[in-house]
Design an enzyme around this catalytic site. Structure first.
Site, PDB file in Angstrom:
ATOM      1  N   ASP A  23       0.830  -1.206   0.000  1.00  0.00           N
ATOM      2  CA  ASP A  23       0.000   0.000   0.000  1.00  0.00           C
ATOM      3  C   ASP A  23       0.867   1.259   0.000  1.00  0.00           C
ATOM      4  OD1 ASP A  23      -2.368   1.399  -0.026  1.00  0.00           O
ATOM      5  OD2 ASP A  23      -2.707   1.259   2.133  1.00  0.00           O
ATOM      6  N   HIS A  40       2.267   3.669  -9.077  1.00  0.00           N
ATOM      7  CA  HIS A  40       2.052   2.247  -9.378  1.00  0.00           C
ATOM      8  C   HIS A  40       3.254   1.675 -10.131  1.00  0.00           C
ATOM      9  CE1 HIS A  40      -1.827   2.513  -7.669  1.00  0.00           C
ATOM     10  NE2 HIS A  40      -2.399   3.200  -8.637  1.00  0.00           N
ATOM     11  N   LEU A 134      10.595 -20.468  -5.685  1.00  0.00           N
ATOM     12  CA  LEU A 134       9.630 -19.624  -4.961  1.00  0.00           C
ATOM     13  C   LEU A 134       8.207 -19.796  -5.501  1.00  0.00           C
ATOM     14  CD1 LEU A 134       9.124 -17.155  -2.996  1.00  0.00           C
ATOM     15  CD2 LEU A 134       9.383 -15.713  -5.017  1.00  0.00           C
ATOM     16  N   GLU A 210       1.675 -13.363  12.267  1.00  0.00           N
ATOM     17  CA  GLU A 210       2.264 -12.197  12.929  1.00  0.00           C
ATOM     18  C   GLU A 210       2.154 -10.990  11.989  1.00  0.00           C
ATOM     19  OE1 GLU A 210       3.317 -12.124  16.041  1.00  0.00           O
ATOM     20  OE2 GLU A 210       2.880 -14.270  16.268  1.00  0.00           O
TER      21      GLU A 210
HETATM   22  C1  IPE Z   1      -5.295  -2.724  -0.004  1.00  0.00           C
HETATM   23  O1  IPE Z   1      -5.005  -1.390  -0.209  1.00  0.00           O
HETATM   24  C2  IPE Z   1      -5.385  -3.429  -1.325  1.00  0.00           C
HETATM   25  C3  IPE Z   1      -4.116  -3.601  -2.026  1.00  0.00           C
HETATM   26  C4  IPE Z   1      -2.938  -3.275  -1.580  1.00  0.00           C
HETATM   27  C5  IPE Z   1      -4.219  -4.210  -3.334  1.00  0.00           C
HETATM   28  P1  IPE Z   1      -6.166  -0.289  -0.316  1.00  0.00           P
HETATM   29  O2  IPE Z   1      -5.486   1.000  -0.540  1.00  0.00           O
HETATM   30  O3  IPE Z   1      -7.168  -0.710  -1.319  1.00  0.00           O
HETATM   31  O4  IPE Z   1      -6.819  -0.377   1.133  1.00  0.00           O
HETATM   32  P2  IPE Z   1      -7.707   0.671   1.932  1.00  0.00           P
HETATM   33  O5  IPE Z   1      -8.731   1.204   0.984  1.00  0.00           O
HETATM   34  O6  IPE Z   1      -6.778   1.752   2.397  1.00  0.00           O
HETATM   35  O7  IPE Z   1      -8.269  -0.105   3.063  1.00  0.00           O
HETATM   36  C1  IPE Z   2      -1.598   0.344  -3.387  1.00  0.00           C
HETATM   37  O1  IPE Z   2      -1.405   1.717  -3.386  1.00  0.00           O
HETATM   38  C2  IPE Z   2      -1.880  -0.185  -4.773  1.00  0.00           C
HETATM   39  C3  IPE Z   2      -3.255  -0.674  -4.954  1.00  0.00           C
HETATM   40  C4  IPE Z   2      -4.171  -0.746  -4.046  1.00  0.00           C
HETATM   41  C5  IPE Z   2      -3.595  -1.121  -6.287  1.00  0.00           C
HETATM   42  P1  IPE Z   2      -2.609   2.737  -3.329  1.00  0.00           P
HETATM   43  O2  IPE Z   2      -2.983   3.082  -4.727  1.00  0.00           O
HETATM   44  O3  IPE Z   2      -3.707   2.225  -2.490  1.00  0.00           O
HETATM   45  O4  IPE Z   2      -1.894   3.975  -2.624  1.00  0.00           O
HETATM   46  P2  IPE Z   2      -2.514   4.966  -1.542  1.00  0.00           P
HETATM   47  O5  IPE Z   2      -3.068   4.139  -0.437  1.00  0.00           O
HETATM   48  O6  IPE Z   2      -3.569   5.763  -2.245  1.00  0.00           O
HETATM   49  O7  IPE Z   2      -1.357   5.790  -1.089  1.00  0.00           O
HETATM   50 MG    MG Z   3      -4.121   2.404  -0.506  1.00  0.00          MG
END
Ligand code: IPE
Ligand code: IPE
Ligand code: MG
Length: 244
Positions: A23, A40, A134, A210
């Site tokens: 994330d 991304h 892996l 964990e």
């Molecule tokens: C969780 O991240 C999903 C992925 C990393 C693919 P999100 O950005 O979607 O989660 P929330 O919305 O903060 O809970």
């Molecule tokens: C995680 O990064 C990637 C996906 C969920 C696809 P985010 O796109 O959720 O990044 P933030 O949370 O907005 O920073």
């Molecule tokens: Mg996110």
């Protein structure tokens, strides 16, 4: 980090399965006044680095959360960009994954993925199916609730067809209908970008996992952060409900 300075871990004590909620791509881009797409893209580079480190450590299973069942709520251009990024990387990296003896697995509801991409994903899994290195699980259109519901439907159908008895349903036979069938449960779950939540990831499988959360944003994730997570994991006292 210089290879010589890397920590030496007792392989027996390392997690057998690491799961990661990748994330923070959007926040990483925002900090740099870049479009989310740049985040991304940098996230893909971080994933490649992570796969290398996990392989060097000899950890047998890595599961990464790439797209959730809820991520369809994002603007169409972001969703399209993510799907294209995935297709492009699958094309470019498949031979490398295969050469590195990596077995690719997709967790999630593939029926809900665009048809062309679904076929390519299935082909990539087939190509690498016999690899013995892996095990790389990519969670795509994945939701823990969706996975459980699909398993319930599969089991209900078998009961209806007279192929399975209700009294045979237990944690083992149920677990064998999940997308993670045959794999050990995650020992360590890492979440980047600081959020203290699960966001519908591996709900069944993380019963005794964990959890380690870092403020580091996913595109900045590197081997030093992995070592930090592992060092912390190695200090944990895993009791699985037993007395101390
Ligand atoms: C969780 O991240 C999903 C992925 C990393 C693919 P999100 O950005 O979607 O989660 P929330 O919305 O903060 O809970
Ligand atoms: C995680 O990064 C990637 C996906 C969920 C696809 P985010 O796109 O959720 O990044 P933030 O949370 O907005 O920073
Ligand atoms: Mg996110």
């Amino acid at each position: 980090m210089n290879k010589k300075n890397r920590p030496h871990y007792d392989k027996e004590r390392l997690p057998k399965h690491v799961a990661i909620i990748m994330d923070g791509n959007g926040r990483w881009a925002k900090k740099r006044h870049l479009p989310r797409q740049a985040g991304h893209k940098a996230g893909i580079t971080a994933l490649k680095r992570t796969i290398e480190t996990i392989m060097e450590l000899g950890i047998p299973v890595l599961t990464v959360y790439a797209f959730s069942t809820e991520n369809w709520k994002r603007p169409a251009d972001e969703v399209n960009h993510l799907m294209n990024l995935l297709r492009e990387n699958l094309h470019n990296e498949l031979s490398d994954l295969h050469e590195n003896n990596i077995k690719l697995n997709i967790l999630g509801d593939l029926q809900g993925m665009p048809a062309g991409l679904r076929e390519e994903l299935l082909k990539a899994c087939e190509t690498t199916a016999e690899n013995t290195g892996l095990i790389l699980n990519i969670a795509l259109n994945y939701g823990g609730r969706n996975e459980i519901v699909r398993a319930v439907r599969a089991i209900a159908q078998q009961v209806k067809n007279g192929e399975f008895n209700v009294d045979e349903i237990d944690e083992i036979t149920f677990g064998a209908r999940l997308d993670t069938k045959g794999l050990p449960e995650p020992d360590l779950l890492i979440r980047t970008a600081g959020e203290m939540r699960i966001s519908n990831f591996l709900l069944w499988q993380i019963a005794y996992t964990e959890i380690w959360v870092t403020d580091v944003l996913w595109p900045d994730f590197n081997e030093e952060v992995i070592f930090e997570a592992i060092d912390d994991y190695l200090k944990r006292d895993r009791r699985f409900g037993a007395a101390v």
